[in-house]
Design a protein around this motif. Structure first.
Motif, PDB file in Angstrom:
ATOM      1  N   ILE A   1      41.228  52.065   7.946  1.00 36.16           N
ATOM      2  CA  ILE A   1      42.431  52.716   7.426  1.00 36.16           C
ATOM      3  C   ILE A   1      43.628  51.777   7.512  1.00 36.16           C
ATOM      4  O   ILE A   1      44.408  51.650   6.562  1.00 36.16           O
ATOM      5  N   LYS A   2      43.771  51.109   8.654  1.00 34.71           N
ATOM      6  CA  LYS A   2      44.912  50.219   8.868  1.00 34.71           C
ATOM      7  C   LYS A   2      44.945  49.088   7.845  1.00 34.71           C
ATOM      8  O   LYS A   2      46.026  48.664   7.405  1.00 34.71           O
ATOM      9  N   GLN A   3      43.785  48.615   7.434  1.00 40.06           N
ATOM     10  CA  GLN A   3      43.736  47.488   6.515  1.00 40.06           C
ATOM     11  C   GLN A   3      43.791  47.900   5.041  1.00 40.06           C
ATOM     12  O   GLN A   3      43.889  47.055   4.160  1.00 40.06           O
ATOM     13  N   SER A   4      43.730  49.209   4.779  1.00 38.65           N
ATOM     14  CA  SER A   4      43.787  49.676   3.395  1.00 38.65           C
ATOM     15  C   SER A   4      45.201  49.558   2.833  1.00 38.65           C
ATOM     16  O   SER A   4      46.184  49.916   3.492  1.00 38.65           O
ATOM     17  N   LYS A   5      45.299  49.082   1.610  1.00 38.50           N
ATOM     18  CA  LYS A   5      46.594  48.963   0.930  1.00 38.50           C
ATOM     19  C   LYS A   5      46.972  50.254   0.205  1.00 38.50           C
ATOM     20  O   LYS A   5      48.090  50.387  -0.294  1.00 38.50           O
ATOM     21  N   LYS A   6      46.038  51.199   0.142  1.00 39.73           N
ATOM     22  CA  LYS A   6      46.277  52.438  -0.589  1.00 39.73           C
ATOM     23  C   LYS A   6      46.588  53.621   0.326  1.00 39.73           C
ATOM     24  O   LYS A   6      46.881  54.712  -0.155  1.00 39.73           O
TER      25      LYS A   6
END
Length: 222
Positions: free
Chosen positions: A33-38
């Motif tokens: 989740i932390k690395q998602s850009k969306k």
């Protein structure tokens, strides 16, 4: 516009695996989740104060001791449930108090018996909650490609052997789900060999036979 997402459960699959293992991989919901850009990582829940502190230190995101407290402060679009199986039904009951369409991603298995499944089905339908149980192989591009091959060869007969360890619900259910994705929901079940805690069985579909063998060899899954 980013969607607000919250995580309920900061155990191994929620957070801990990535804190214990190599930093180059993504093994948990929190890191993904932390690395998602969306997605906007808006909050988390765990009953353990120690885990909440560890989470806030590593992710710089606010955490809460209960789902109800989180929902008093955050209005999420997506909720991920990664708590022990027996808690899923209660958490979904707490979520339904929120009068808004919410998408729920729930760690497998969804719950431990048919009575609770029926309750969850009623709650999600009545409160416009959309729920997805995390059998992640079903969204793997390679699996989708393989399904197309199987569909193209629909007149062929298929034979498969699955070796799994762990429990039927937590481990083998991944493969049962996968075979139903390939061959459909209509099948016959036949017990091949009963053991003390596990059993071997086969699922007989219209054009395929799938054998499932439990194994006591650690970390063997084929």
């Amino acid at each position: 516009m980013k969607q607000k997402i919250v995580l309920i459960g900061l155990g191994n699959i929620g957070m801990m695996y990535d804190l214990k293992k190599s930093k180059s991989s993504i093994l948990t919901y929190a890191k993904a989740i932390k690395q998602s850009k969306k997605l906007e990582f808006s909050g988390a829940v765990d009953i353990s104060k120690k885990k909440r502190k560890l989470f806030e230190k590593n992710y710089k995101v606010k955490s809460f001791s209960s789902t109800k407290k989180l929902l008093e402060h955050i209005d999420p679009d997506i909720i991920v449930i990664s708590t022990p199986t027996k808690t899923h039904s209660k958490i979904i009951s707490d979520i339904k108090l929120k009068k808004k369409n919410i998408f729920i991603i729930c760690e497998k298995p969804l719950t431990e018996n048919f009575q609770k499944i029926s309750k969850i089905k009623r709650l999600t339908k009545k409160n416009n909650l959309k729920i997805f149980t995390n059998y992640m192989r079903l969204v793997d591009p390679k699996v989708s490609y393989l399904k197309k091959i199987i569909k193209f060869n629909k007149k062929s007969n298929f034979f498969c052997e699955v070796f799994y360890n762990g429990t039927l619900l937590n481990s083998c259910s991944h493969y049962i789900s996968l075979m139903m994705y390939f061959f459909g929901n209509k099948y016959k079940l036949k017990i091949v060999n009963k053991k003390k805690d596990y059993f071997d069985f086969k699922l007989i579909f219209r054009n395929s036979e799938i054998y499932f063998y439990s194994s006591n060899i650690r970390n063997i899954q084929y």
